[in-house]
Design a protein around this motif. Structure first.
Motif, PDB file in Angstrom:
ATOM      1  N   GLU A 259       0.769  -1.300   0.047  1.00  0.00           N
ATOM      2  CA  GLU A 259      -0.042  -0.146   0.004  1.00  0.00           C
ATOM      3  C   GLU A 259       1.017   1.127   0.031  1.00  0.00           C
ATOM      4  O   GLU A 259       0.341   2.099  -0.750  1.00  0.00           O
TER       5      GLU A 259
ATOM      6  N   LYS B 179       2.214   1.743  -3.533  1.00  0.00           N
ATOM      7  CA  LYS B 179       1.294   2.163  -4.271  1.00  0.00           C
ATOM      8  C   LYS B 179       0.982   3.848  -4.343  1.00  0.00           C
ATOM      9  O   LYS B 179       0.755   4.644  -5.131  1.00  0.00           O
ATOM     10  N   ASP B 180       0.997   4.210  -2.872  1.00  0.00           N
ATOM     11  CA  ASP B 180       0.777   5.655  -2.706  1.00  0.00           C
ATOM     12  C   ASP B 180       2.268   6.542  -3.173  1.00  0.00           C
ATOM     13  O   ASP B 180       1.540   7.332  -3.684  1.00  0.00           O
TER      14      ASP B 180
ATOM     15  N   SER C 196      -1.605  -3.854  -6.790  1.00  0.00           N
ATOM     16  CA  SER C 196      -0.988  -4.913  -5.940  1.00  0.00           C
ATOM     17  C   SER C 196      -1.748  -5.966  -6.224  1.00  0.00           C
ATOM     18  O   SER C 196      -2.996  -6.287  -6.283  1.00  0.00           O
TER      19      SER C 196
END
Length: 236
Positions: free
Chosen positions: A219, A222-223, A234
């Motif tokens: 996560e 991804k951010d 993901s």
């Protein structure tokens, strides 16, 4: 196959398909699938009504080998089960020889072959296709209300497009185009990321899988990518 059926689903496969099965009342049973695993009979759980696979382009890993494809068909036949073969991006093979589809190898009528023209042609048609074993064809009559067929004109036009050989030529052009894009993307990844990532699934399809050699969570990665204007997905 009733809605209480159990569907075996490869781990790290297409997440949206998992959700569709679950939302429609099916029990999804994940299982691992790789060249290093033991026999199919040992890794697929018992009492399975169908196995969903994307053998030509798996989101995680290489295409299934000829030997595993044969073993899957053998397992389905002897367990009175079916295989749902989703030819996901199967038209776009960038390297190596194309391995026959499960449906093309099927001698027992256990493979349900599905695909779409959206990736290789245009999503505007919303046109998919399904090749059923002969014994399942009568079931289509009871599914009439659930099938949303595209325009008859579009279907006839696509049939004519294929009969005249245009589809084959189109696929050859598109395969060459996406192969060049794939090679360019891999060069850029190697140049800018180097040993920071490991690349998998680059031999086929319109996407690749990157494993980042860092302890950071998926996560968080991804951010960080989104903050730079890059949208990634993901498998977790």
């Amino acid at each position: 196959m009733g809605q209480s059926a159990r569907v075996a689903f490869e781990k790290n496969a297409i997440a949206q398909v998992d959700d569709i099965f679950t939302q429609n009342g099916y029990t999804v049973v994940p299982f691992p699938l790789s060249e290093n695993d033991p026999s199919i009979a040992e890794i697929i759980p018992t009492n399975i009504d169908a196995v969903y696979v994307t053998p030509s382009h798996r989101p995680s890993g290489n295409p299934l080998s000829y030997a595993i494809r044969q073993e899957l068909i053998h397992w389905a036949y002897h367990n009175q089960s079916h295989i749902i073969e989703d030819d996901y991006d199967g038209e776009f093979r960038h390297a190596g020889k194309t391995i026959p589809s499960l449906q093309g190898l099927d001698q027992h009528g256990v493979v349900i072959y599905i695909g779409t023209f959206s990736k290789a042609f245009t999503p505007a048609l919303r046109m998919n296709y399904m090749v059923l074993p002969h014994q399942l064809l009568p079931n289509l009559q009871s599914m009439e209300r659930t099938l949303s067929s595209p325009s008859r004109i579009d279907q006839l036009a696509m049939a004519l497009f294929m009969e005249r050989g245009h589809w084959y030529r189109h696929i050859r052009r598109m395969r060459n185009t996406y192969r060049k894009k794939n090679e360019k993307m891999l060069k850029l990844i190697h140049a800018h990321l180097g040993s920071l990532v490991q690349i998998e699934g680059e031999g086929a399809g319109l996407h690749i899988e990157l494993t980042v050699n860092r302890s950071c969570s998926a996560e968080k990665l991804k951010d960080l990518a989104l903050a730079k204007g890059v949208r990634v997905y993901s498998s977790q």
